[in-house]
Enzyme design. Structure first.
Site, PDB file in Angstrom:
ATOM      1  N   ARG A  57      30.136  13.049  83.769  1.00 29.50           N
ATOM      2  CA  ARG A  57      28.729  12.701  83.902  1.00 29.50           C
ATOM      3  C   ARG A  57      28.447  11.863  85.128  1.00 29.50           C
ATOM      4  O   ARG A  57      27.290  11.469  85.348  1.00 29.50           O
ATOM      5  CB  ARG A  57      28.296  11.871  82.688  1.00 29.50           C
ATOM      6  N   ARG A  73      18.990   8.388  78.522  1.00 29.41           N
ATOM      7  CA  ARG A  73      19.960   9.444  78.792  1.00 29.41           C
ATOM      8  C   ARG A  73      19.433  10.439  79.836  1.00 29.41           C
ATOM      9  O   ARG A  73      20.175  10.901  80.697  1.00 29.41           O
ATOM     10  CB  ARG A  73      20.321  10.190  77.495  1.00 29.41           C
ATOM     11  N   LYS A 102      23.927  22.698  75.275  1.00 33.59           N
ATOM     12  CA  LYS A 102      25.347  22.679  75.648  1.00 33.59           C
ATOM     13  C   LYS A 102      26.255  22.838  74.430  1.00 33.59           C
ATOM     14  O   LYS A 102      27.172  23.660  74.440  1.00 33.59           O
ATOM     15  CB  LYS A 102      25.709  21.364  76.368  1.00 33.59           C
ATOM     16  N   ARG A 122      15.666  18.069  67.011  1.00 29.70           N
ATOM     17  CA  ARG A 122      17.007  17.635  66.645  1.00 29.70           C
ATOM     18  C   ARG A 122      16.976  16.227  66.039  1.00 29.70           C
ATOM     19  O   ARG A 122      17.688  15.938  65.078  1.00 29.70           O
ATOM     20  CB  ARG A 122      17.915  17.639  67.880  1.00 29.70           C
ATOM     21  N   ARG A 168      20.352  11.548  64.614  1.00 34.53           N
ATOM     22  CA  ARG A 168      21.356  10.867  65.436  1.00 34.53           C
ATOM     23  C   ARG A 168      20.859   9.475  65.811  1.00 34.53           C
ATOM     24  O   ARG A 168      19.696   9.311  66.183  1.00 34.53           O
ATOM     25  CB  ARG A 168      21.578  11.692  66.716  1.00 34.53           C
TER      26      ARG A 168
HETATM   27  N1  ATP Z   1      31.162  11.419  79.836  1.00 33.97           N
HETATM   28  C1  ATP Z   1      30.634  10.346  79.233  1.00 33.97           C
HETATM   29  N2  ATP Z   1      30.666   9.149  79.847  1.00 33.97           N
HETATM   30  C2  ATP Z   1      30.159   8.070  79.277  1.00 33.97           C
HETATM   31  N3  ATP Z   1      29.553   8.069  78.073  1.00 33.97           N
HETATM   32  C3  ATP Z   1      29.489   9.248  77.414  1.00 33.97           C
HETATM   33  C4  ATP Z   1      30.038  10.437  77.947  1.00 33.97           C
HETATM   34  N4  ATP Z   1      29.836  11.443  77.056  1.00 33.97           N
HETATM   35  C5  ATP Z   1      29.171  10.899  76.017  1.00 33.97           C
HETATM   36  N5  ATP Z   1      28.954   9.580  76.229  1.00 33.97           N
HETATM   37  C6  ATP Z   1      28.256   8.651  75.324  1.00 33.97           C
HETATM   38  O1  ATP Z   1      27.859   9.364  74.147  1.00 33.97           O
HETATM   39  C7  ATP Z   1      26.428   9.454  74.049  1.00 33.97           C
HETATM   40  C8  ATP Z   1      26.029  10.799  73.450  1.00 33.97           C
HETATM   41  O2  ATP Z   1      26.435  11.849  74.314  1.00 33.97           O
HETATM   42  P1  ATP Z   1      26.050  13.364  74.008  1.00 33.97           P
HETATM   43  O3  ATP Z   1      26.610  14.177  75.103  1.00 33.97           O
HETATM   44  O4  ATP Z   1      26.423  13.713  72.635  1.00 33.97           O
HETATM   45  O5  ATP Z   1      24.482  13.370  73.983  1.00 33.97           O
HETATM   46  P2  ATP Z   1      23.386  13.829  75.015  1.00 33.97           P
HETATM   47  O6  ATP Z   1      23.571  13.136  76.309  1.00 33.97           O
HETATM   48  O7  ATP Z   1      22.096  13.611  74.365  1.00 33.97           O
HETATM   49  O8  ATP Z   1      23.595  15.373  75.231  1.00 33.97           O
HETATM   50  P3  ATP Z   1      23.215  16.585  74.251  1.00 33.97           P
HETATM   51  O9  ATP Z   1      21.737  16.663  74.134  1.00 33.97           O
HETATM   52  O10 ATP Z   1      23.779  17.777  74.921  1.00 33.97           O
HETATM   53  O11 ATP Z   1      23.878  16.322  72.933  1.00 33.97           O
HETATM   54  C9  ATP Z   1      25.926   9.182  75.459  1.00 33.97           C
HETATM   55  O12 ATP Z   1      24.612   8.672  75.505  1.00 33.97           O
HETATM   56  C10 ATP Z   1      26.974   8.156  75.957  1.00 33.97           C
HETATM   57  O13 ATP Z   1      26.695   6.876  75.457  1.00 33.97           O
HETATM   58 MG    MG Z   2      25.461  17.789  72.725  1.00 32.19          MG
END
Ligand code: ATP
Ligand code: MG
Length: 190
Positions: free
Chosen positions: A90, A146, A15, A129, A135
């Site tokens: 989400r 997640r 994404k 990653r 991270r």
């Molecule tokens: N829309 C949201 N609602 C609630 N918490 C969120 C939201 N977006 C991000 N977060 C918080 O930030 C954290 C990291 O989100 P991020 O989207 O960067 O990682 P991801 O879920 O691993 O997706 P990607 O692999 O695409 O980076 C999530 O686990 C959550 O705690």
């Molecule tokens: Mg991302």
């Protein structure tokens, strides 16, 4: 044509990578809620400290915080000509919150890009990653959490957007530039 886009899909599907390419192509900001939380964490802001308890564990940050940062960001000047949202909404409550914000702003979504890839490929990309970026939330437990939340709360939202005629589903496997081209072709055809 103005683009106001969501980019959706499971963790590791690309994404952020595709959002950056679309941002460049259309000249619109890519807004990632995850990046906003990480930025605030790094800079030790109040928001960062409040979010940390959730992001570290891979849990959703409460809606009161998350919806507010999106609303504030969409109201900024550079968002007037369009935007791409990555990582939001989400959950169904976030879909409702976004609907309300966009109605108030008078700026409806133009499309929802959904990326997908096989489970094995996702696992490999996430592992890579985790090594490269370190991270804080790329521990096995937080990743598993997640992915569970994605399957339970986020994936069903694709049906919502499909029924609204907004869904553009693209294969997230293969070469990055090829995927980006396909997305742009599909968006420009609408
Ligand atoms: N829309 C949201 N609602 C609630 N918490 C969120 C939201 N977006 C991000 N977060 C918080 O930030 C954290 C990291 O989100 P991020 O989207 O960067 O990682 P991801 O879920 O691993 O997706 P990607 O692999 O695409 O980076 C999530 O686990 C959550 O705690
Ligand atoms: Mg991302």
């Amino acid at each position: 044509m103005v683009q106001r886009l969501l980019i959706m899909g499971p963790q590791g599907v690309g994404k952020g990578t595709q959002a950056a390419l679309l941002s460049k192509h259309y000249g619109i900001p890519a807004i990632s809620t995850g990046d906003i939380f990480r930025y605030n964490l790094k800079n030790g802001t109040e928001l960062g400290m409040q979010a940390k308890a959730y992001t570290d564990k891979g849990e959703l940050v409460p809606d009161e915080l998350t919806n507010k940062i999106v609303k504030d960001r969409l109201g900024m000047e550079d968002a007037a000509q369009g935007w791409i949202l990555d990582g939001y909404p989400r959950s169904s409550s976030q879909v409702e919150a976004l609907d309300q914000m966009l109605q108030e702003l008078g700026t409806p979504l133009t499309a929802v890009v959904a990326l997908d890839a096989d489970h094995d490929i996702l696992m490999k990309r996430i592992a890579k990653r985790a090594e490269e970026e370190g991270r804080a939330d790329d521990t096995p437990e937080a990743i598993a959490k997640r992915l569970d939340i994605y399957a339970e709360k986020t994936a069903p939202l694709l049906d919502t957007y499909k029924s609204r005629g907004l869904l553009v589903a693209v294969d997230g496997q293969g070469e990055v530039d090829r995927i980006s081209q396909t997305i742009i072709e599909e968006l420009d055809r609408r």
